[in-house]
Design an enzyme around this catalytic site. Structure first.
Site, PDB file in Angstrom:
ATOM      1  NE  ARG A 137      -3.463  -2.134   2.987  1.00  0.00           N
ATOM      2  CZ  ARG A 137      -4.570  -2.626   2.450  1.00  0.00           C
ATOM      3  NH1 ARG A 137      -5.141  -1.984   1.445  1.00  0.00           N
ATOM      4  NH2 ARG A 137      -5.117  -3.744   2.893  1.00  0.00           N
ATOM      5  CG  HIS A 168       0.739  -8.996   3.898  1.00  0.00           C
ATOM      6  ND1 HIS A 168       1.048  -9.155   5.244  1.00  0.00           N
ATOM      7  CD2 HIS A 168      -0.102  -7.939   3.838  1.00  0.00           C
ATOM      8  CE1 HIS A 168       0.407  -8.250   5.956  1.00  0.00           C
ATOM      9  NE2 HIS A 168      -0.294  -7.486   5.137  1.00  0.00           N
ATOM     10  CE1 TYR A 193      -2.919   2.914  10.016  1.00  0.00           C
ATOM     11  CE2 TYR A 193      -2.089   0.942   8.972  1.00  0.00           C
ATOM     12  CZ  TYR A 193      -3.092   1.870   9.151  1.00  0.00           C
ATOM     13  OH  TYR A 193      -4.263   1.744   8.451  1.00  0.00           O
TER      14      TYR A 193
END
Length: 697
Positions: free
Chosen positions: A386, A446, A479
């Site tokens: 992302r 991922h 985050y």
């Protein structure tokens, strides 16, 4: 070896249901909105996060349960002892109660905002001066963006967009109006997404006023429908959420980018899974809409408040009121690692750890910018999941290509809800000469890793960074994530093997340092847990500490139960889903679990095994979920530097001792705050202070 968990224990008594556990996580988000110690505007934003989370939950998880139910399958073993149909009903009831709570919280916040001279007004409370402003604003900005559909006159009901908010308009026509044959007519107004949801009105002295765009449109209904004659008009909000599963076609002539693009567009016409409506809507209008839309009893039908898409509260205007928001922290530098001069030269000497957002993400961008300019750097390889909307990561990679570097980007086009952004960046990078890899068939990529190859003399030396989170400047401010910078050639060599696997994936590589999914993570973790069990049996130092976003894999949970039954102490910090039930005698009495929800989103994955006093520690991109263990490419990277080990142990300990924002996960799932008489520790604030102190040492 201790016996495994007793398989005769009913499955519903061994695991929390995944979906219901997730709803309890979202309830913790709602607790932050309710917490009076949270700044007022931040409380509104937590309401927005709660709502946004719920939208995604219905698009993905509820949609999956609905498919199981419609296929006529019970789903008990997959769902943790509950049938799909019963689970859907329980989800709907839980969400209805949570929505009631969120509306009560919103009402409380709005009252407190009034005491701060911030007033939310609706269309019935507008002054003459405000009315003139609203009319002009509507004509200039809103009206050109409005899509208004006269649904009463259409043979076929229009397809409503996924998660868009609509005003359902009902007009009672005048007797002298001959436009329509029926006494009542209906229209739909789509709330434009291109316009800010909260419109700041002119202030009156110290008083500030805000109107929600929905109410601004309601105020202007007569303007919109001025060509009709009606005795009364009303407008109520509705929203539909659709199944977000991507269905890829098998057309071999299409590129992978084209297939993903088409599938993302088709998502907007997926099957409905949730229908939310203003509970004050009249029954005739509601029945009319549900009949026309084909909403049935397998969908979650939620009576809500006057406004939907409360996710927009995430963008509630600051109004210059810093006192009503979290104090912004200044991200710190990493001790001993300057942003001036060469990062690669420093990393060549020792490993460094970045813990965002406490420390600045600028080190990641600096690493890539330096690599792009350094004539000795020949190759850059990176995984992308992302990216930020405006990405310095992407621009650095493009810059590297223009400087003659060979740049390879593994970009995941199926990163849920970021597919369109990733497609846009993929096309941009491809056009600039970046070499793209679109992963491995059947596996999402991922892992978060970057590798640089630098010619030093006649030898190639590798440099890398590995992270628990995305290479995204925006989320790095929100985050918490660990990133390891290393020139350890053994680790770098194995990161290169992962990139080789992307290209030639019929060959399974072997690793001595990294733990890589899908081939090794599950069994390696089992082996590490077995070692702790054996060490405890032999009286050696044993124990497991885990920090995860989610824990839902039943086999992994059973393995942790096995360790608990053997006497191994396990401490877990799990932000979201936790299907493991801690503290049950004979099953999990040696396991403690907490969850921390606070200013930042807790995002690191961290595995610590005491290993008889020779502690093994890994930072990872993988949660303990079936998809991360078996169906994705993930990297768990060992920490070898003793100073960094001590730092991670310190930050884990700070989180573990949180007694302000930590909730204890129990069989009851009641999200009770951990309370004790010890010194107050709010871990996120304490962690920042920890890094401030390190810079002074």
């Amino acid at each position: 070896m201790t016996e495994r968990i007793d398989e005769t224990i009913a499955v519903e008594n061994r695991y929390h249901n995944r979906e219901l556990s997730w709803l309890q996580f979202n309830a913790r988000v709602l607790q932050e909105a309710e917490d009076e110690t949270t700044p007022l505007i931040e409380r509104l934003r937590f309401l927005g996060i709660f709502s946004n989370n719920l939208d995604e939950f219905f698009k993905v998880r509820y949609a999956t349960i609905k498919r199981i139910a419609e296929a006529g399958k019970g789903g008990r073993s997959f769902l943790g002892g509950i049938t799909a149909k019963d689970l859907m009903e329980e989800i709907t009831q839980t969400v209805i109660e949570q929505q009631k709570t969120s509306l009560r919280i919103l009402s409380d916040i709005e009252k407190k905002l009034q005491k701060e001279n911030i007033h939310m007004v609706d269309e019935t409370q507008i002054t003459k001066a405000q009315g003139a402003f609203i009319t002009e604003y509507f004509v200039q900005k809103v009206s050109p963006a409005l899509a208004t559909i006269m649904i009463g006159e259409l043979d076929e009901f229009p397809l409503l967009k996924d998660s868009a908010a609509y005003l359902a308009v009902r007009m009672k026509m005048s007797k002298d109006d001959d436009t329509f044959a029926s006494k009542y007519n209906y229209a739909l107004i789509e709330i434009p997404r291109t316009i800010e949801r909260f419109v700041v009105l002119p202030s009156d002295g110290e008083k500030q006023y805000i109107i929600i765009l929905d109410d601004l449109i309601r105020y202007c209904l007569d303007n919109i429908f001025s060509i009709f004659k009606y005795d009364s008009i009303s407008a109520h909000m509705i929203k539909i959420t659709r199944d977000a599963e991507l269905d890829l076609d098998s057309d071999l002539s299409r590129s992978f980018i084209e297939k993903i693009s088409k599938s993302v567009k088709n998502r907007s016409v997926g099957d409905p899974v949730r229908f939310v409506y203003d509970k004050s809507i009249d029954k005739e209008t509601l029945r009319y809409l549900m009949d026309k839309m084909g909403v049935d009893d397998t969908d979650s039908i939620i009576p809500g408040g006057r406004y939907h898409n409360r996710r927009d509260y995430m963008g509630f205007p600051s109004l210059g009121r810093k006192d009503l928001q979290y104090e912004k922290i200044q991200p710190l530098r990493i001790k001993g690692l300057s942003l001036q001069g060469s990062l690669l030269d420093k990393i060549a000497q020792k490993d460094y750890l970045l813990y965002a957002p406490y420390q600045t993400f600028s080190y990641v961008v600096k690493f890539l910018r330096e690599a792009a300019l350094d004539p000795k750097v020949k190759k850059i390889k990176i995984t992308i999941y992302r990216l930020a909307q405006v990405s310095h990561i992407a621009s650095s990679l493009i810059n590297a290509v223009k400087n003659g570097k060979e740049v390879t980007v593994q970009i995941e086009l199926q990163a849920r809800f970021d597919e369109a952004a990733n497609i846009r960046y993929a096309e941009q990078m491809q056009s600039e000469g970046v070499r793209l890899i679109f992963g491995v068939a059947g596996l999402k990529v991922h892992c978060k890793a970057c590798l640089v190859e630098r010619l030093e003399g006649e030898k190639v030396k590798r440099y890398a960074f590995v992270s628990t989170g995305n290479f995204n400047e925006s989320t790095a401010r929100l985050y918490t994530d660990y990133t390891l910078f290393t020139a350890n050639q053994k680790i770098c060599k194995e990161i290169n093997k992962v990139f080789d696997f992307f290209e030639v994936n019929y060959k399974v590589k072997k690793y001595r340092h990294l733990i890589v999914s899908p081939h090794y993570t599950r069994n390696t973790l089992y082996s590490l847990i077995d070692t702790e069990i054996e060490n405890h049996r032999l009286g050696r130092a044993s124990g497991i500490k885990l920090k995860l976003n989610s824990l839902s894999d039943f086999k992994m949970i059973d393995k942790l139960y096995e360790a608990s039954r053997a006497g191994v102490k396990i401490q877990m910090i799990v932000r979201g889903i936790c299907c493991l039930i801690p503290g049950i005698k004979g099953m999990s009495e040696n396991i403690e679990v907490i969850s921390i929800v606070d200013k930042f989103l807790e995002h690191p994955r961290l595995f610590i095994f005491e290993n008889g006093g020779e502690q093994k520690m890994y930072i990872s991109s993988a949660d303990f979920m079936g998809r991360n263990l078996d169906n994705r490419v993930e990297i768990s990277c060992p920490i070898y530097d003793e100073d960094i080990k001590a730092e991670i142990n310190d930050t884990f300990s700070i989180c573990w001792n949180d007694n302000v924002k930590a909730r204890v996960i129990t069989e009851k799932q009641d999200n009770a705050y951990r309370k004790n008489k010890k010194e107050k520790i709010r871990s996120q604030f304490k962690t920042y202070e920890y890094y401030q102190q390190k810079l002074k040492e």
